[in-house]
Design a protein around this motif. Structure first.
Motif, PDB file in Angstrom:
ATOM      1  N   SER A  68       0.846  -1.190   0.000  1.00 23.87           N
ATOM      2  CA  SER A  68       0.000   0.000   0.000  1.00 23.87           C
ATOM      3  C   SER A  68       0.882   1.242   0.000  1.00 23.87           C
ATOM      4  N   ARG A  69       0.484   2.230  -0.768  1.00 25.08           N
ATOM      5  CA  ARG A  69       1.246   3.485  -0.782  1.00 25.08           C
ATOM      6  C   ARG A  69       1.122   4.224   0.545  1.00 25.08           C
ATOM      7  N   TYR A  70       0.179   3.808   1.390  1.00 22.17           N
ATOM      8  CA  TYR A  70      -0.026   4.456   2.683  1.00 22.17           C
ATOM      9  C   TYR A  70       0.707   3.748   3.818  1.00 22.17           C
ATOM     10  N   ASP A  71       1.560   2.803   3.482  1.00 20.47           N
ATOM     11  CA  ASP A  71       2.343   2.116   4.505  1.00 20.47           C
ATOM     12  C   ASP A  71       3.267   3.107   5.198  1.00 20.47           C
ATOM     13  N   VAL A  87       5.218   2.072   7.886  1.00 15.12           N
ATOM     14  CA  VAL A  87       6.199   1.292   8.635  1.00 15.12           C
ATOM     15  C   VAL A  87       7.349   0.847   7.750  1.00 15.12           C
ATOM     16  N   VAL A  88       7.064   0.160   6.665  1.00 25.55           N
ATOM     17  CA  VAL A  88       8.092  -0.249   5.709  1.00 25.55           C
ATOM     18  C   VAL A  88       8.083   0.777   4.575  1.00 25.55           C
ATOM     19  N   THR A  89       8.979   1.739   4.693  1.00 27.14           N
ATOM     20  CA  THR A  89       8.975   2.877   3.780  1.00 27.14           C
ATOM     21  C   THR A  89      10.340   3.047   3.101  1.00 27.14           C
ATOM     22  N   PRO A  90      10.342   3.635   1.892  1.00 31.18           N
ATOM     23  CA  PRO A  90       9.173   3.824   1.035  1.00 31.18           C
ATOM     24  C   PRO A  90       8.586   2.488   0.610  1.00 31.18           C
ATOM     25  N   TYR A  91       7.307   2.489   0.299  1.00 32.22           N
ATOM     26  CA  TYR A  91       6.612   1.225   0.070  1.00 32.22           C
ATOM     27  C   TYR A  91       7.228   0.411  -1.066  1.00 32.22           C
ATOM     28  N   ALA A  92       7.845   1.072  -2.035  1.00 34.16           N
ATOM     29  CA  ALA A  92       8.415   0.354  -3.177  1.00 34.16           C
ATOM     30  C   ALA A  92       9.571  -0.558  -2.765  1.00 34.16           C
ATOM     31  N   THR A  93      10.162  -0.324  -1.584  1.00 32.68           N
ATOM     32  CA  THR A  93      11.236  -1.211  -1.135  1.00 32.68           C
ATOM     33  C   THR A  93      10.708  -2.599  -0.765  1.00 32.68           C
ATOM     34  N   GLN A  94       9.411  -2.721  -0.648  1.00 32.09           N
ATOM     35  CA  GLN A  94       8.814  -4.025  -0.352  1.00 32.09           C
ATOM     36  C   GLN A  94       8.844  -4.949  -1.567  1.00 32.09           C
ATOM     37  N   PHE A  95       8.838  -4.349  -2.753  1.00 37.22           N
ATOM     38  CA  PHE A  95       8.737  -5.136  -3.977  1.00 37.22           C
ATOM     39  C   PHE A  95       9.998  -5.948  -4.237  1.00 37.22           C
ATOM     40  N   LEU A  96       9.810  -7.066  -4.911  1.00 34.78           N
ATOM     41  CA  LEU A  96      10.912  -7.943  -5.295  1.00 34.78           C
ATOM     42  C   LEU A  96      11.159  -7.831  -6.791  1.00 34.78           C
ATOM     43  N   SER A  97      12.346  -8.217  -7.184  1.00 35.08           N
ATOM     44  CA  SER A  97      12.667  -8.318  -8.605  1.00 35.08           C
ATOM     45  C   SER A  97      13.177  -9.722  -8.884  1.00 35.08           C
ATOM     46  N   CYS A 115      -7.674  -0.313  -6.385  1.00 36.37           N
ATOM     47  CA  CYS A 115      -8.744   0.452  -5.757  1.00 36.37           C
ATOM     48  C   CYS A 115      -8.159   1.764  -5.243  1.00 36.37           C
ATOM     49  N   PRO A 116      -8.279   2.846  -6.000  1.00 36.21           N
ATOM     50  CA  PRO A 116      -7.665   4.123  -5.616  1.00 36.21           C
ATOM     51  C   PRO A 116      -8.135   4.650  -4.270  1.00 36.21           C
ATOM     52  N   THR A 117      -9.306   4.233  -3.823  1.00 39.90           N
ATOM     53  CA  THR A 117      -9.840   4.746  -2.553  1.00 39.90           C
ATOM     54  C   THR A 117      -9.441   3.879  -1.356  1.00 39.90           C
ATOM     55  N   ASP A 118      -8.681   2.835  -1.589  1.00 40.07           N
ATOM     56  CA  ASP A 118      -8.244   1.965  -0.497  1.00 40.07           C
ATOM     57  C   ASP A 118      -7.155   2.675   0.303  1.00 40.07           C
ATOM     58  N   VAL A 119      -7.399   2.912   1.578  1.00 38.66           N
ATOM     59  CA  VAL A 119      -6.439   3.650   2.412  1.00 38.66           C
ATOM     60  C   VAL A 119      -5.784   2.746   3.465  1.00 38.66           C
ATOM     61  N   SER A 120      -5.826   1.453   3.275  1.00 40.68           N
ATOM     62  CA  SER A 120      -5.201   0.542   4.230  1.00 40.68           C
ATOM     63  C   SER A 120      -3.715   0.835   4.353  1.00 40.68           C
ATOM     64  N   GLU A 121      -3.229   0.813   5.615  1.00 43.35           N
ATOM     65  CA  GLU A 121      -1.810   1.045   5.854  1.00 43.35           C
ATOM     66  C   GLU A 121      -1.150  -0.268   6.261  1.00 43.35           C
ATOM     67  N   HIS A 122      -0.053  -0.199   7.001  1.00 42.70           N
ATOM     68  CA  HIS A 122       0.779  -1.374   7.223  1.00 42.70           C
ATOM     69  C   HIS A 122       0.047  -2.487   7.988  1.00 42.70           C
ATOM     70  N   VAL A 123      -0.627  -2.137   9.064  1.00 45.61           N
ATOM     71  CA  VAL A 123      -1.313  -3.157   9.856  1.00 45.61           C
ATOM     72  C   VAL A 123      -2.615  -3.585   9.190  1.00 45.61           C
ATOM     73  N   ALA A 124      -3.380  -2.614   8.690  1.00 45.31           N
ATOM     74  CA  ALA A 124      -4.707  -2.910   8.142  1.00 45.31           C
ATOM     75  C   ALA A 124      -4.657  -3.763   6.882  1.00 45.31           C
TER      76      ALA A 124
END
Length: 297
Positions: free
Chosen positions: A231-234, A236-246, A259-268
């Motif tokens: 989620s872009r609203y994370d 905790v693990v920031t920036p969120y793109a560091t979560q991605f793998l290659s 879903c552009p309106t999804d505001v879930s963050e790290h826990v949610a």
């Protein structure tokens, strides 16, 4: 000259005694210690609806059991209250462990060194496979639980036993201390633990020796399918793109692209219906359906 009858009886009784001792102590103890299902049950998280039914046998539609791996400071009992019953309702055999206990630290889990926790995951997966008679399992992890299994896959022989790894907001390339402090603030006592010493926290800081070793030579191992859901609203693990793998076999998903309106963050994100729909798609790609704001687990 043949041995005397009394000597023969003595030798036989002695041999029988030794054999009895071996059977009653060494063999039975070794068999008990080596029982993979018992070892896994000792790690199973209690009270998770839909999870840890050790009589469950995977179906032809869902031939691999799903192992749920919780995040830092949490436990399997609280992390999967939504995902476990949702997956069980879909016909999966679902198992959840609690790992990473540190002696003297009450309540908080997943705080032990990542390598140690990966060893516990290895024990749990081996037991799950033995109980279900399955050749491989699928793993779904949140936060540290999405990153730590990669250590198991890469260094502890897990690649042969795992088909798919799904990470929800995983700390694949680390986070900052501020991010860990943000997470710690949500768990009573965790901030004090972070300040006084949390091996798993140190392992998840950007540039740690654990992450350097884990990511050296590439993010993935052959034969395993990877999905990362972020989620872009994370916060905790920031920036969120560091979560991605290659690498090969990787599918990176950003919730807000679905879903552009999804505001879930790290826990949610572990309870988010769009994220859980993507988990289901990753576990059963042959029957995947598009995710959108109306998706539900």
């Amino acid at each position: 000259m043949p041995p005397r009858p009394r000597l023969l009886r003595t030798l036989c009784l002695t041999a029988a005694a030794v054999l009895s001792c071996v059977l009653l102590t060494g063999v039975s103890t070794a068999a008990h210690a080596a029982d993979p299902v018992d070892a896994a049950k000792a790690l199973a998280a209690p009270g998770v609806p839909g999870a840890n039914d050790w009589s469950c046998r995977p179906s032809a539609a869902h031939p691999r059991p799903v192992v749920l791996v919780h995040g830092t400071f949490a436990s399997g009992s609280v992390n999967w209250l939504t995902a476990a019953p949702a997956l069980a309702a879909r016909g999966y055999c679902v198992f959840a462990l609690t790992y990473g206990e540190v002696p003297g630290v009450p309540v908080l889990r997943a705080v032990a060194p990542v390598a140690s926790s990966a060893g516990q995951l290895a024990t749990f997966v081996t037991g799950v496979l033995a109980a279900t008679n399955a050749a491989q399992a699928d793993l779904v992890g949140h936060s540290q639980g999405g990153m730590m299994p990669r250590y198991y896959l890469k260094f502890l022989g897990g690649a042969a036993k795992v088909h798919t790894l799904v990470g929800l907001a995983p700390s694949n390339h680390g986070t900052t201390l501020d991010g860990l402090a943000t997470l710690a603030a949500q768990f009573p006592g965790a901030l004090d633990l972070l300040n006084s010493g949390c091996p798993a926290c140190v392992d998840q800081v950007v540039g740690s020796s654990l992450l350097t070793t884990l990511n050296a030579g590439g993010d993935t191992v052959p034969g395993v399918s990877y999905t990362v859901i972020s989620s872009r609203y994370d916060e905790v693990v920031t920036p969120y793109a560091t979560q991605f793998l290659s690498g090969s076999g990787v599918h990176n998903v950003l919730l807000q692209n679905l879903c552009p309106t999804d505001v879930s963050e790290h826990v949610a994100i572990a309870f988010d219906p769009v994220a859980l729909h993507e988990v289901e798609n990753a576990l059963d790609p042959a029957h995947a359906t598009p995710s959108n704001c109306l998706s539900h687990g």
